[in-house]
Write a protein that holds these residues in place. Structure first.
Motif, PDB file in Angstrom:
ATOM      1  N   VAL A 100       4.324  -5.098  -7.859  1.00  0.00           N
ATOM      2  CA  VAL A 100       3.791  -6.242  -8.603  1.00  0.00           C
ATOM      3  C   VAL A 100       2.551  -6.871  -7.964  1.00  0.00           C
ATOM      4  CG1 VAL A 100       6.094  -6.756  -9.492  1.00  0.00           C
ATOM      5  CG2 VAL A 100       5.192  -8.073  -7.570  1.00  0.00           C
ATOM      6  N   HIS A 101       2.031  -6.274  -6.889  1.00  0.00           N
ATOM      7  CA  HIS A 101       0.825  -6.863  -6.293  1.00  0.00           C
ATOM      8  C   HIS A 101      -0.049  -5.755  -5.700  1.00  0.00           C
ATOM      9  CE1 HIS A 101      -1.065 -10.527  -4.135  1.00  0.00           C
ATOM     10  NE2 HIS A 101      -1.918  -9.504  -4.066  1.00  0.00           N
ATOM     11  N   VAL A 102      -1.055  -5.357  -6.457  1.00  0.00           N
ATOM     12  CA  VAL A 102      -2.004  -4.360  -5.964  1.00  0.00           C
ATOM     13  C   VAL A 102      -3.426  -4.793  -6.330  1.00  0.00           C
ATOM     14  CG1 VAL A 102      -0.336  -2.469  -6.230  1.00  0.00           C
ATOM     15  CG2 VAL A 102      -2.007  -2.903  -8.052  1.00  0.00           C
ATOM     16  N   HIS A 103      -4.388  -4.125  -5.672  1.00  0.00           N
ATOM     17  CA  HIS A 103      -5.805  -4.305  -5.983  1.00  0.00           C
ATOM     18  C   HIS A 103      -6.417  -2.916  -6.093  1.00  0.00           C
ATOM     19  CE1 HIS A 103      -5.657  -8.635  -5.140  1.00  0.00           C
ATOM     20  NE2 HIS A 103      -4.818  -8.302  -4.177  1.00  0.00           N
ATOM     21  N   LEU A 104      -6.376  -2.378  -7.294  1.00  0.00           N
ATOM     22  CA  LEU A 104      -6.798  -0.984  -7.483  1.00  0.00           C
ATOM     23  C   LEU A 104      -8.263  -0.746  -7.158  1.00  0.00           C
ATOM     24  CD1 LEU A 104      -4.851  -0.345 -10.793  1.00  0.00           C
ATOM     25  CD2 LEU A 104      -4.619   1.045  -8.728  1.00  0.00           C
ATOM     26  N   THR A 159       2.859  -4.938  -2.547  1.00  0.00           N
ATOM     27  CA  THR A 159       2.360  -4.493  -1.243  1.00  0.00           C
ATOM     28  C   THR A 159       0.967  -5.019  -0.905  1.00  0.00           C
ATOM     29  OG1 THR A 159       1.374  -2.496  -2.158  1.00  0.00           O
ATOM     30  CG2 THR A 159       3.676  -2.352  -1.436  1.00  0.00           C
ATOM     31  N   ASP A 160       0.270  -5.605  -1.888  1.00  0.00           N
ATOM     32  CA  ASP A 160      -1.126  -6.001  -1.670  1.00  0.00           C
ATOM     33  C   ASP A 160      -1.997  -4.779  -1.376  1.00  0.00           C
ATOM     34  OD1 ASP A 160      -3.016  -7.954  -1.847  1.00  0.00           O
ATOM     35  OD2 ASP A 160      -2.592  -8.900   0.077  1.00  0.00           O
ATOM     36  N   ALA A 161      -1.586  -3.611  -1.866  1.00  0.00           N
ATOM     37  CA  ALA A 161      -2.370  -2.392  -1.647  1.00  0.00           C
ATOM     38  C   ALA A 161      -3.806  -2.622  -2.099  1.00  0.00           C
ATOM     39  CB  ALA A 161      -1.760  -1.226  -2.414  1.00  0.00           C
ATOM     40  N   GLY A 162      -4.736  -2.249  -1.248  1.00  0.00           N
ATOM     41  CA  GLY A 162      -6.145  -2.416  -1.554  1.00  0.00           C
ATOM     42  C   GLY A 162      -6.775  -3.587  -0.821  1.00  0.00           C
ATOM     43  N   ALA A 163      -5.983  -4.571  -0.451  1.00  0.00           N
ATOM     44  CA  ALA A 163      -6.524  -5.748   0.242  1.00  0.00           C
ATOM     45  C   ALA A 163      -5.976  -5.798   1.664  1.00  0.00           C
ATOM     46  CB  ALA A 163      -6.158  -7.022  -0.498  1.00  0.00           C
ATOM     47  N   GLY A 164      -6.767  -6.319   2.554  1.00  0.00           N
ATOM     48  CA  GLY A 164      -6.310  -6.482   3.923  1.00  0.00           C
ATOM     49  C   GLY A 164      -5.722  -5.188   4.446  1.00  0.00           C
ATOM     50  N   GLU A 217       2.530 -15.535  -4.435  1.00  0.00           N
ATOM     51  CA  GLU A 217       2.140 -14.318  -3.720  1.00  0.00           C
ATOM     52  C   GLU A 217       1.992 -14.614  -2.230  1.00  0.00           C
ATOM     53  OE1 GLU A 217       2.036 -11.581  -5.676  1.00  0.00           O
ATOM     54  OE2 GLU A 217       2.604 -12.984  -7.276  1.00  0.00           O
ATOM     55  N   HIS A 218       2.501 -13.732  -1.411  1.00  0.00           N
ATOM     56  CA  HIS A 218       2.490 -13.800   0.060  1.00  0.00           C
ATOM     57  C   HIS A 218       3.597 -14.725   0.568  1.00  0.00           C
ATOM     58  CE1 HIS A 218      -1.197 -11.727  -0.691  1.00  0.00           C
ATOM     59  NE2 HIS A 218      -1.815 -12.800  -1.137  1.00  0.00           N
ATOM     60  N   GLY A 219       3.471 -16.031   0.348  1.00  0.00           N
ATOM     61  CA  GLY A 219       4.557 -16.950   0.648  1.00  0.00           C
ATOM     62  C   GLY A 219       5.056 -16.867   2.078  1.00  0.00           C
ATOM     63  N   ILE A 229      -2.717 -14.899 -15.255  1.00  0.00           N
ATOM     64  CA  ILE A 229      -3.725 -15.725 -14.586  1.00  0.00           C
ATOM     65  C   ILE A 229      -3.399 -15.689 -13.099  1.00  0.00           C
ATOM     66  CG2 ILE A 229      -4.637 -18.048 -14.276  1.00  0.00           C
ATOM     67  CD1 ILE A 229      -5.415 -16.745 -16.960  1.00  0.00           C
ATOM     68  N   LYS A 230      -4.397 -15.320 -12.299  1.00  0.00           N
ATOM     69  CA  LYS A 230      -4.227 -15.331 -10.843  1.00  0.00           C
ATOM     70  C   LYS A 230      -5.066 -16.458 -10.285  1.00  0.00           C
ATOM     71  CE  LYS A 230      -3.691 -13.757  -6.469  1.00  0.00           C
ATOM     72  NZ  LYS A 230      -4.364 -12.565  -5.961  1.00  0.00           N
ATOM     73  N   VAL A 231      -4.429 -17.319  -9.512  1.00  0.00           N
ATOM     74  CA  VAL A 231      -5.162 -18.421  -8.898  1.00  0.00           C
ATOM     75  C   VAL A 231      -4.977 -18.363  -7.390  1.00  0.00           C
ATOM     76  CG1 VAL A 231      -3.223 -20.034  -9.264  1.00  0.00           C
ATOM     77  CG2 VAL A 231      -5.525 -20.932  -8.804  1.00  0.00           C
TER      78      VAL A 231
HETATM   79 ZN   LIG Z   1      -3.692  -9.637  -3.079  1.00  0.00          ZN
END
Ligand SMILES: [Zn+2]
Length: 407
Positions: A77-81, A318-323, A245-247, A183-185
C-alpha cells in the motif's frame, strides 16, 4: 477508476485450472488440500478440490503446480514507482527528466510482479507518470495513484510540484480532476528534504487538515497522510485521515548524529488513532536484521507490537522507491512483523485481505474466491506458516495474466 485493458475478458483465451498441493483462500481460513483455482479471463471462476473443478470445466487448460500453495496476490500500500534510489542515491532528484521517471515506472511495475505484488498504491510521483503508465495498459500490477503529494511551501518533497500555496480545498479538487484515487498529504516533515520541517514536526495546522479532509470527502477520495511525528500522528487522527504513513512516533533528534530520532509513543494518541479508524502503514524495515545498534531495531519491534496491543490496525507498505525502500523487499518487511511477534498468517493478512480492505477493494482482491480478481501466487511451501516461503515464487497471476518471476 482502476479498470485496465487486461481486465476485459478475452473470449479466445481458455480458462486455466491451477492445481496445487493446497489453496489458502485467505490467511487464517482453512486450506483446501489438494486445491485448485479456476481462472477465467481476469477473474476467478471457482475455487475447490481439483477433481470437482476439472469435471465441471473440462475445457480448462490444466496447470500443474505440484507441491505448491496458492495464495492471493500481495498488496503493497505504499510505493513510489517513479523513483529508484539504487540508481540515483540523491532521492529523487528534481531535475530528473519526466521520460526517465516514466521508464522507471514501467521497470518497477514488473519488479513488483516479480515479488508477487499484484496490487500497489503509489503515494507520490511527478507529472502524472504513474497514471500515464496505467492508461497505457502495459503489464504490471493493479495500481492506485495519489499523483503528486500535497505539501506546504518548501515542505517535504516540494520539488515534486505539490506545494499548496492557495486554498488547500482547491488543491484537493485539482487532484480529483486529475483522476487521483487517493489524496496524499505530507502532514509532517520528512527525511528526504533537508529544507523542510524536521520529520517530527507538522507542516499543516488542524484547520488546514480539517479543510483538506472536508474537500476530499466532497470529491469522494480517501486521504493518506505522511506523518513521522507523534504530534503529527495525533493531528491526523483528529482530522480523520484514512491512513497514516510511516507513523514512527518521532519526538525529536536522536542523542547523537547518525542515531535514530527520539521516539514518544503516547497511549492517548494511540487510542485516538485506533478510535478514529485510521490505519497505520509503518514503512521502516529494509535490511532490519543487519541494522547497527544505534538504529534502534528493538525499539521499532517493540513499538510495532505496542501499536497492535493498543488496537491500531496496520497493513504492509514498503515505501519502495523512496529513501531506503527498494522494489524487492516486501518479504523483508513481512519478516519484520513476524520478529515483532505477529503470527505468519496475520502478517500475510496484512499484505492481502487487510490491505485490500484499506484500499476499498475488499470485494475484489486479497482473497481467492469466485468473482474476485485472478491475482494468484503459487509458492513453494506454506506462507501462512512461514512468510519466507514467499521468496520461492513459482508463478504470479495478475488479473488473469501469467507472469514468471525472474530468478
Ligand atoms: Zn513514501
Amino acid at each position: 477508476m482502476i479498470s485496465r485493458p487486461d481486465e476485459v475478458a478475452s473470449p479466445t483465451v481458455r480458462p486455466r485450472l491451477l492445481v496445487a498441493a493446497r489453496v489458502v483462500p485467505a490467511p487464517g481460513e482453512p486450506a483446501i488440500a489438494p486445491g485448485a483455482v479456476l481462472v477465467d479471463g481476469p477473474t476467478i471462476a471457482a475455487v475447490g478440490p481439483p477433481d470437482a473443478l476439472a469435471a465441471a470445466r473440462p475445457d480448462a487448460e490444466r496447470v500443474d503446480l505440484a507441491g505448491a500453495t496458492l495464495v492471493p496476490g500481495l498488496v503493497n500500500v505504499h510505493v513510489h514507482l517513479a523513483f529508484e534510489p539504487e540508481r540515483d542515491p540523491v532521492t529523487p532528484p528534481p531535475e530528473r527528466p519526466t521520460p526517465d521517471l516514466a521508464a522507471a515506472v514501467a521497470r518497477n511495475a514488473l519488479r513488483l510482479l516479480d515479488e508477487g505484488v499484484t496490487t500497489a498504491r503509489d503515494l507520490g510521483d511527478r507529472d502524472g507518470v504513474v497514471a500515464a503508465w496505467r492508461a497505457s495498459g502495459a503489464p504490471g500490477p493493479r495500481v492506485l495513484t495519489s499523483r503528486t503529494p500535497l505539501t506546504s511551501p518548501g515542505g517535504h518533497c516540494w520539488f515534486l510540484g505539490g506545494e499548496v500555496r492557495g486554498d488547500v480545498r482547491d488543491a484537493v479538487r485539482h487532484r480529483a480532476d486529475q483522476g487521483a484515487d487517493w489524496i496524499k498529504v505530507m502532514a509532517g516533515g520528512g527525511m528526504l528534504t533537508p529544507s523542510s520541517p524536521r520529520p517530527w514536526e507538522s507542516q499543516f495546522d488542524d484547520a488546514a487538515l480539517a479543510a483538506l479532509l472536508a474537500a476530499a470527502r466532497e470529491v469522494g477520495l480517501p486521504v493518506a497522510a505522511h506523518a513521522h511525528g507523534t504530534a503529527t500522528m495525533a493531528a491526523c487522527a483528529r482530522a480523520g485521515v484514512d491512513t497514516i504513513e510511516h507513523g514512527g512516533w518521532l519526538a525529536g533528534p536522536g542523542p547523537s548524529p547518525g542515531a535514530a530520532p527520539a521516539t514518544d509513543p503516547r497511549p492517548e494518541v494511540a487510542d485516538a488513532i485506533a478510535a478514529s479508524g485510521a490505519v497505520l502503514v509503518p514503512t521502516r524495515a529494509r535490511g532490519w536484521r543487519t541494522w547497527p545498534p544505534e538504529a534502534d531495531r528493538d525499539g521499532l519491534l517493540a513499538r510495532l507490537a505496542w501499536n497492535a496491543s493498543r488496537g491500531i490496525r496496520m497493513v504492509v507498505g514498503t515505501d519502495a522507491g523512496a529513501g531506503p525502500g527498494v522494489f524487492d523487499d516486501v518479504v523483508d518487511t513481512l519478516t519484520l512483523y513476524r520478529a515483532a511477534g505477529f503470527p505468519d498468517a496475520a502478517v500475510l493478512a496484512m499484505a492481502t485481505t487487510e490491505a485490500a480492505a484499506v484500499l476499498g477493494l475488499a470485494d475484489r482482491i486479497g482473497r481467492l474466491a469466485p468473482g474476485y480478481a485472478a491475482d494468484v501466487l503459487a509458492v513453494d511451501g506454506d506462507p501462512t506458516r512461514d512468510v519466507e516461503a514467499l521468496r520461492r515464487l513459482r508463478l504470479v497471476v495478475a488479473a488473469g495474466r501469467a507472469h514468471l518471476p525472474r530468478a
